[in-house]
Design a protein around this motif. Structure first.
Motif, PDB file in Angstrom:
ATOM      1  N   GLN A  84       0.821  -1.207   0.000  1.00  0.00           N
ATOM      2  CA  GLN A  84       0.000   0.000   0.000  1.00  0.00           C
ATOM      3  C   GLN A  84       0.860   1.265   0.000  1.00  0.00           C
ATOM      4  N   THR A  85       1.949   1.232   0.753  1.00  0.00           N
ATOM      5  CA  THR A  85       2.816   2.412   0.839  1.00  0.00           C
ATOM      6  C   THR A  85       3.462   2.719  -0.506  1.00  0.00           C
ATOM      7  N   ILE A  86       3.985   1.695  -1.163  1.00  0.00           N
ATOM      8  CA  ILE A  86       4.639   1.913  -2.453  1.00  0.00           C
ATOM      9  C   ILE A  86       3.635   2.355  -3.506  1.00  0.00           C
ATOM     10  N   GLN A  87       2.434   1.788  -3.469  1.00  0.00           N
ATOM     11  CA  GLN A  87       1.429   2.234  -4.425  1.00  0.00           C
ATOM     12  C   GLN A  87       1.055   3.688  -4.175  1.00  0.00           C
ATOM     13  N   GLY A  88       1.012   4.095  -2.907  1.00  0.00           N
ATOM     14  CA  GLY A  88       0.760   5.498  -2.599  1.00  0.00           C
ATOM     15  C   GLY A  88       1.850   6.398  -3.144  1.00  0.00           C
ATOM     16  N   GLN A  89       3.098   5.949  -3.063  1.00  0.00           N
ATOM     17  CA  GLN A  89       4.214   6.713  -3.614  1.00  0.00           C
ATOM     18  C   GLN A  89       4.068   6.870  -5.128  1.00  0.00           C
TER      19      GLN A  89
END
Length: 235
Positions: A84-89
């Protein structure tokens, strides 16, 4: 490599001279790449940007190997949290690109139209959601993941092992609760259905013939350590 995010944007501006448009496209790529280096916590990735002249139409893609994605995910506690964090980035990178693409023409143009595609990371997140909702078992989700990842599954057995464990451990959602995303999708479907039933489809106007040769600038880098490349394609 796997696509981890794509961004399409459209800016309604007059055509630029060829040399200015080429410079604009290269500078946009450089600014985009610099931002990615600060915002995206992956050890390696590939970038590509295509910009078509006229009213400017752009398409940008970020790709990464499974092993690089696995190392990136490992920085954030759990597998799903890292995903989720990388997709947010990646999503914020898409917003930056569209804003920067329009900035040389401000304040004389409207806000750019933008469309983002989540790619592989988004598809994997959907599998977690389906397991949570009881629509797939963890084993069925793993089969679907292998289809999504294709031959890249062979590049990182550690990634697949962690994915399998995370799918088995993801908590189930209460069946009586509807996710905000589900509600939004239902409302959108209803609106589209009503509009489709009540409004007749108008014929599309024929595009006016162009008086000049249209072209596209393509800029890409196959990895962080490889040289930036570009070419101009006449359309």
């Amino acid at each position: 490599m796997l696509s981890i995010g794509e961004t399409d944007f459209y800016i309604a501006v007059p055509s630029l001279p060829r040399h200015k448009f080429e410079k604009y496209s290269k500078n946009l790529f450089d600014d985009w790449e610099e931002y990615i280096g600060k915002a995206l916590k992956l050890p390696d990735y590939a970038l590509s940007l295509e910009v078509e002249e006229g009213s400017i139409k752009g398409s940008a893609k970020i790709a990464a190997a499974v092993g690089a994605i696995y190392l990136g995910i490992g920085q954030y506690g759990s597998f799903i949290s890292g995903l989720q964090t990388i997709q947010g980035q990646v999503s914020s990178i898409g917003d930056f690109l569209a804003t920067r693409a329009a900035s040389p023409f401000q304040p004389n143009v409207t806000k750019p139209k933008i469309k983002k595609h989540a790619g592989t990371l988004g598809n994997l997140q959907k599998l977690f959601l389906k397991v949570q909702k009881g629509q797939l078992t963890p084993d069925q989700a793993m089969i679907a993941a292998e289809v999504i990842l294709g031959d890249d599954v062979l590049d990182s057995p550690e990634f697949m092992a962690e994915l399998k464990t995370s799918l088995k451990e993801v908590p189930a959602l209460a069946k009586q609760l509807a996710l905000p995303l589900d509600i939004f999708e239902q409302d959108t479907l209803s609106i589209k259905t009503i509009n489709h039933e009540n409004k007749p489809r108008l014929p599309r106007p024929k595009p006016e013939p162009r008086l000049t040769q249209q072209f596209r600038v393509e800029v890409w880098r196959e990895s962080k350590n490889k040289k930036r490349k570009f070419r101009i394609v006449e359309l």
